[in-house]
Design an enzyme around this catalytic site. Sequence first.
Site, PDB file in Angstrom:
ATOM      1  N   GLY A 156      55.030  38.295  66.087  1.00 14.07           N
ATOM      2  CA  GLY A 156      55.904  37.138  65.883  1.00 14.07           C
ATOM      3  C   GLY A 156      56.209  36.945  64.406  1.00 14.07           C
ATOM      4  CE  LYS A 178      55.190  48.965  72.728  1.00 13.84           C
ATOM      5  NZ  LYS A 178      55.227  47.657  72.087  1.00 13.84           N
ATOM      6  CG  ASN A 221      51.590  49.960  75.311  1.00 17.64           C
ATOM      7  OD1 ASN A 221      50.981  50.611  74.474  1.00 17.64           O
ATOM      8  ND2 ASN A 221      52.477  49.040  75.002  1.00 17.64           N
TER       9      ASN A 221
END
Lengths: 304, 314
Positions: free
Chosen positions: A12, A184, A188
Amino acid sequence: MRIAVIGCGAVGSLFAANLGTLDDLEIWAYDPWQEHVDAINANGLRLSGAGEVVGRVRATSDPAELPPTDLGIVATKSMHTSGALAATAHAFADGAVCSVQNGAGNEELIAEHVRQVIRGTTFPAGHVIEPGHVGWDTKGDTHIGPFEPSPAPMEKVEALADACTRAGMPTHALADARGAQWRKLIFNAASNAIAALTGRTHGQVAEPPTRELAWAVMAEGKAVADAQGITLDMSPEELFDHAARKDVAYGHKPSMLQDVEAHRATEIDFLNGAIVAFGGRHGVETPLNRALTELIEGMEEAWR
Amino acid sequence: MAIERVCVVGSGVIGSLYAGHLARSLEVSVLTRREEQARALADEGLRISGKSDFTVRVDATANAADLPDFDLGILATKATQLEEAVAPLGGRFDGATMMTIQNGLGAEELVRSHGGWSLLSAVTFMSGVRHGDTHVEYELDTETWLGPFAGTATYEQAQEVEALLVGAGLHARTFPDLRPAQWSKLIFNATVNTVAALTDLPHVSAFAAQAHETDLGNLVHDLMDEGKAVAAAAGVELHEDPWEMNVHAVRRGETLAAEGHYAHVPSMLEDVRAGRATEIDFITGALVREAAKHDVPVPLHEAMYRLVRARESA
């Protein structure tokens, strides 16, 4: 244009600080960590490492302070998505909200609180150094697109991509961002769960005796993507091998291993657990992802 | 055969429980791996606490050449240390009966390659906690099951050993063919030990929990189903359903926990916690090899095998 980052941890902060360098934007950040909020408001949000940045960001730990906002970027850990959106949804009554979180299943949770949702997946990574200061470890691209069941209009997706790209976070607006997200996710899910269970780094997971297992786990994920009609934008296996190179991320401890070592709750429900859940909805068996999910949940039970 | 002299090879928890109980009425020698432990046992004797409570004198040595003759050898090493322990006994102790107690499959064949002894197969459900070189706490006073191995010993010899163990205060039962019980325990161990080793969970109620889709009990159940398919293909009719064994053990564990005892820590979890090599090759490895022999797919056990192997080398 006003953009709010919900969850101002490492990822973030990469978005908030970079966006905070553009004069035509007003950037807000919501995070419950008060020291971080205070430091950002006093000195700006600083990044160092892959880039040196200080961004102007208005930070708050009080969601009621958030004004009506055009665009949101959600970067909380997945298990905090629902709570964070319940608290901040008022700011996005006419806005669009984009997830840049790990795994799959976050957009569904965001859509319970906000009408216009953007699906996203991001590669850049970092770590918090101290309040107000985040290390930027890896640069990389972000892919975003309308969340099909509750989509944001494409103009807003493009506006967000344009803002991020101008700020130094290259972002691609796609009509269908599922291929990037599932590539992804599949990568992952295999790397994180196996590393967490064995205590080994990404590069070691890519070697025997777990290499064959990682490939079988990815094959299940690809079958679930196929069943949804998703075309992966890249091969997760090639990405796995690329990341395993000594000059890339051989020694990297995937975040779930870091969580397990610190006895923190993991994002398993949004990684392997999401592959199991989406597989179930589309009639695809995922016994290995299910087994990994059950083992990680057992692990969490061990320190509860 | 009158059994008067017993040699216990291996002085971990299980070996010590046999040696201690039997030494109260018989001549017992213990073969240890470490010189230091042999000296401590010779000096201090062996203390058993918990379900039994006594200290007893035993003869102990770390040198196989010093072992006196014996009628019954109880081989109570870890499966991983059996070869090293048995090799020096080769060509000696003619007429002795050897009883293997190792987890998994294949111990009898390994022992047979070193000598022409009569062989008894055994599995034990006893457990204990090691409190040092000369003190073991007897935790679960459950049975040892034994039977003649492949025609090398008789049912009567097995019964004689049963009587000996029962007379010493332990629990034992003889079977004409131990394979059904051995396989029940193999499937139980291949599941419970690997799940515990990977999750760091002792054998607690989570192992039988199936209320939610991803509860750990579902994985335990699936692993046991794979194991049962291998047993069926190998023509073994299981003595006990391993899932029932699991549910029963978890309930008993809860009762013990309510009495203030710790939950049972499976040996593979102990090994992983201590950074030792595990018995994965003799347990899950044996099951996976049998599965391959009979063309039964066991993807979950293969995954557990790879994960525990990787964990060992981390």
